[in-house]
Design an enzyme around this catalytic site. Structure first.
Site, PDB file in Angstrom:
ATOM      1  N   ASP A   7       0.858  -1.183   0.000  1.00 50.02           N
ATOM      2  CA  ASP A   7       0.000   0.000   0.000  1.00 50.02           C
ATOM      3  C   ASP A   7       0.893   1.232   0.000  1.00 50.02           C
ATOM      4  O   ASP A   7       1.165   1.823   1.044  1.00 50.02           O
ATOM      5  CB  ASP A   7      -0.884  -0.033   1.252  1.00 50.02           C
ATOM      6  N   GLU A  94      -7.637   3.826  -9.220  1.00 51.20           N
ATOM      7  CA  GLU A  94      -8.971   4.224  -8.769  1.00 51.20           C
ATOM      8  C   GLU A  94      -9.672   5.182  -9.728  1.00 51.20           C
ATOM      9  O   GLU A  94      -9.074   6.138 -10.240  1.00 51.20           O
ATOM     10  CB  GLU A  94      -8.873   4.874  -7.379  1.00 51.20           C
ATOM     11  N   LYS A 132     -10.414   0.443  -9.208  1.00 49.71           N
ATOM     12  CA  LYS A 132     -10.971   0.635  -7.872  1.00 49.71           C
ATOM     13  C   LYS A 132     -12.213   1.520  -7.929  1.00 49.71           C
ATOM     14  O   LYS A 132     -12.216   2.572  -8.577  1.00 49.71           O
ATOM     15  CB  LYS A 132      -9.942   1.268  -6.933  1.00 49.71           C
ATOM     16  N   THR A 156     -13.454  -0.730  -2.928  1.00 49.48           N
ATOM     17  CA  THR A 156     -12.716  -0.218  -1.781  1.00 49.48           C
ATOM     18  C   THR A 156     -13.653   0.505  -0.814  1.00 49.48           C
ATOM     19  O   THR A 156     -14.837   0.657  -1.076  1.00 49.48           O
ATOM     20  CB  THR A 156     -11.580   0.709  -2.255  1.00 49.48           C
ATOM     21  N   PHE A 178     -11.848  -2.499   5.364  1.00 52.56           N
ATOM     22  CA  PHE A 178     -10.943  -1.734   6.218  1.00 52.56           C
ATOM     23  C   PHE A 178     -11.205  -2.068   7.685  1.00 52.56           C
ATOM     24  O   PHE A 178     -11.918  -1.340   8.377  1.00 52.56           O
ATOM     25  CB  PHE A 178     -11.149  -0.236   5.991  1.00 52.56           C
TER      26      PHE A 178
END
Length: 326
Positions: A7, A94, A132, A156, A178
């Site tokens: 990441d 994304e 994403k 996401t 998350f």
């Protein structure tokens, strides 16, 4: 074995970890793209200059805002291409987070991202790129359309089982839940200082999503990201508790901790999909999804906060690009 994704948008950091053999994939987000655009030095400056030049050269009949948006997409692709030169696996790029509530526009921007990769010489863009999309109802429905076209997606900002189920129904390639943000919200909401690893609400959410995918033989990959300490003492709490999950996205500091830990790393999450899937079920409806999100405080609050944060990063980058587009 859990596949690891790094990441980070710092290419030197990614290069260093790629050499270790620990990681195969890389993911970017609006923050990393914005940071790349704001650095104004070295290869990052080249990415920006090339993106702006490309947008200007292809600006026929476009409004100023459309030119800026094209430059931002091109910058995202330039960063993704650089990552592809370093790692052998997937790179996540994304769609503009500001389109999170517009399924049709998200689909069009996703198609453009893939086209930009292909124009830049990535002949296997659909096999290397994960587009994403935010875990809104609209983002998930955009994924449904894109997956049918062979464009793989990464949903996401996932904070709930409802989002995981809807993404599975849409046949999204992958979700990024998350657990750290869910834990963060739960500690504040319930005034709890610490949880055990197994009681951690973020860990429970990710495990439940995995159990659902296993039971219904869904191919959607479960790849948690965003980590916090359940106990408040061990930074790797959630990573250890989710050992064995399909994949993980881990930032460099925690990758370093993971590499140096002497703790046992037993599998604590099973990922085998059932050969006899659970009984038939009806896909989640929009009404059911929105109701589930409304009553799930962590999902409702953290999804909105995550979108706002990424919008802020995108707006900073927009200002930089606007100045260069002139």
């Amino acid at each position: 074995m859990t596949v690891l994704s790094i990441d980070s948008g710092d290419l030197n950091v990614v290069r260093a970890y790629a050499q270790t053999g620990f990681i195969t994939d890389a993911t970017t987000n609006p923050l990393f793209v914005s940071q790349a655009g704001l650095r104004g030095e070295g290869e990052y400056l080249e990415f920006v200059n090339e993106a702006v030049s490309y947008a200007k050269a292809n600006a026929s009949s476009m409004s100023d805002d459309e030119v800026v948006n094209l430059a931002i997409d091109k910058l995202s692709v330039n960063l993704g291409l650089a990552l592809m030169d370093i790692i052998d696996g997937n790179v996540s790029t994304e769609v503009d987070i500001r389109l999170s509530f517009d399924a049709d526009a998200s689909v069009e921007r996703a198609r453009r991202l893939i086209k930009l990769y292909e124009e830049a010489g990535c002949a296997n863009a659909k096999g290397r790129v994960l587009v994403k999309l935010a875990g809104t109802w609209e983002g998930i429905q955009a994924a449904r359309v894109l997956e049918a076209e062979g464009i793989r997606t990464n949903i996401t900002l996932v904070f709930s089982e409802a989002q995981a189920k809807a993404a599975g129904d849409a046949k999204a390639h992958l979700i990024s839940p998350f657990p750290g943000r869910v834990l963060e919200w739960s500690k504040a909401e319930y005034n709890v200082d610490a949880y055990t690893q197994d009681e951690d609400p973020g860990v429970v959410m990710v495990r439940n999503a995995q159990t659902f995918y296993n039971a219904h033989a869904m191919n959607t990959i479960n790849m948690p990201a965003s980590w916090r300490s359940s106990t408040g003492t061990e930074p790797l709490d959630q990573i250890l508790a989710l050992a064995g999950v399909d994949r993980m996205t881990i930032p460099p500091p925690l990758l370093e901790s993971l590499a140096s830990t002497t703790a046992d790393l037993p599998r604590r999450v099973e990922t085998s999909r059932s050969s006899t899937p659970a009984g038939s079920r009806t896909s989640m409806s929009e009404r059911e999804f929105r109701y589930a999100m409304c009553v799930d405080g962590a999902a409702n609050d953290k999804l909105a906060a995550g979108i706002r944060s990424f919008i802020g990063d995108t707006e900073k980058l927009t200002g930089v690009i606007e100045a260069q587009v002139g």
